[in-house]
Enzyme design. Structure first.
Site, short mmCIF file in Angstrom:
data_model
loop_
_atom_site.label_atom_id
_atom_site.label_comp_id
_atom_site.label_asym_id
_atom_site.label_seq_id
_atom_site.Cartn_x
_atom_site.Cartn_y
_atom_site.Cartn_z
N ASN A 54 0.85 -1.20 0.00
CA ASN A 54 0.00 0.00 0.00
C ASN A 54 0.88 1.24 0.00
OD1 ASN A 54 0.69 -0.90 2.63
ND2 ASN A 54 -0.94 0.31 3.57
N GLU A 56 0.28 5.30 0.65
CA GLU A 56 -0.69 6.30 1.06
C GLU A 56 -0.30 7.69 0.56
OE1 GLU A 56 -1.23 5.60 5.27
OE2 GLU A 56 -2.23 3.69 4.85
N CYS A 65 -3.94 0.72 -2.69
CA CYS A 65 -3.79 -0.53 -1.95
C CYS A 65 -2.64 -1.37 -2.52
CB CYS A 65 -5.08 -1.34 -2.04
SG CYS A 65 -6.46 -0.62 -1.15
N GLU A 67 -2.79 -4.60 -3.42
CA GLU A 67 -3.17 -5.58 -4.44
C GLU A 67 -2.96 -5.08 -5.87
OE1 GLU A 67 -4.79 -4.67 -1.74
OE2 GLU A 67 -6.12 -6.22 -0.96
N CYS A 103 -10.28 -4.92 -0.15
CA CYS A 103 -11.40 -3.98 -0.15
C CYS A 103 -12.23 -4.20 -1.42
CB CYS A 103 -10.89 -2.54 -0.06
SG CYS A 103 -10.19 -1.91 -1.61
N CYS A 106 -10.50 -3.43 -4.71
CA CYS A 106 -9.47 -4.43 -5.03
C CYS A 106 -10.10 -5.72 -5.53
CB CYS A 106 -8.60 -4.71 -3.82
SG CYS A 106 -7.48 -3.35 -3.47
N1 THU Z 1 -5.32 -1.46 2.14
C1 THU Z 1 -4.75 -2.28 1.21
O1 THU Z 1 -3.58 -2.10 0.83
N2 THU Z 1 -5.51 -3.27 0.67
C2 THU Z 1 -6.82 -3.50 1.00
O2 THU Z 1 -7.47 -4.33 0.37
C3 THU Z 1 -7.44 -2.77 2.12
C4 THU Z 1 -6.68 -1.60 2.63
C5 THU Z 1 -4.52 -0.36 2.69
C6 THU Z 1 -4.99 1.00 2.26
C7 THU Z 1 -4.45 1.88 3.37
O3 THU Z 1 -3.11 2.23 3.05
C8 THU Z 1 -4.43 0.97 4.59
O4 THU Z 1 -4.58 -0.36 4.10
C9 THU Z 1 -5.52 1.25 5.60
O5 THU Z 1 -6.76 1.31 4.99
#
Ligand code: THU
Length: 151
Positions: A54, A56, A65, A67, A103, A106
């Site tokens: 991930n 941000e 994310c 994935e 999520c 994703c």
């Molecule tokens: N996140 C992912 O990388 N993949 C997901 O499927 C769910 C959430 C990350 C996004 C963000 O950087 C952190 O998790 C918290 O939401």
């Protein structure tokens, strides 16, 4: 059928191997805002593994994310035949956590990859210690997925 595995010694080696790759890259997560570490690893029919974390952003909604990062890496290498994805996530607070499941966005992203590979992509979701792993597939995670039907 989806299954939770709560003893990591019961995980088949091909699942553990992909989870380990995902956990390795989760160390590199750029997560200054949430502190949540996520790593993803995809395996293609060639046996190669591609990873992502991930990433941000100060403008929170711009965050990406793990994935799509892993899937884009496979794609960039011309290796489109994705068979499995492992997702590992958690806070490093030492508490036992639920597996990190993809999520909604994703799931749609993984679904598209499954259309490309022609395979119901296996999805392995875990926490940072592998104490609880969900073994499932994209078709179970996203029934009635959106497809562009041009007919
Ligand atoms: N996140 C992912 O990388 N993949 C997901 O499927 C769910 C959430 C990350 C996004 C963000 O950087 C952190 O998790 C918290 O939401």
């Amino acid at each position: 059928m989806s299954e939770f595995i709560t003893n990591k010694d019961n995980l088949p080696p091909e699942i553990t191997d992909l989870l380990v790759e995902a956990r390795k890259v989760s160390e590199n997560a750029y997560n200054n805002y949430s502190g949540f570490f996520v790593g993803a690893a995809v395996r293609t029919s060639s046996g190669k593994v591609y990873t992502g974390t991930n990433m941000e952003n100060a403008s929170f909604g711009v965050s990406i994310c793990a994935e799509p990062g892993a899937i884009l890496s496979a794609n960039a290498n011309g290796d489109f035949n994705i068979e499995a994805i492992a997702i590992v996530g958690g806070f490093k607070d030492g508490k036992d956590q639920q597996p990190a499941t993809p999520c909604g966005r994703c799931r749609q992203f993984i679904y598209e990859a499954s259309q490309v590979s022609g395979k119901n992509i296996a999805v392995f979701c875990s926490n940072l210690t592998f104490s609880k792993t969900l073994v499932t597939s994209i078709e179970e995670l996203l029934p009635f997925a959106f497809v562009l039907n041009k007919d």
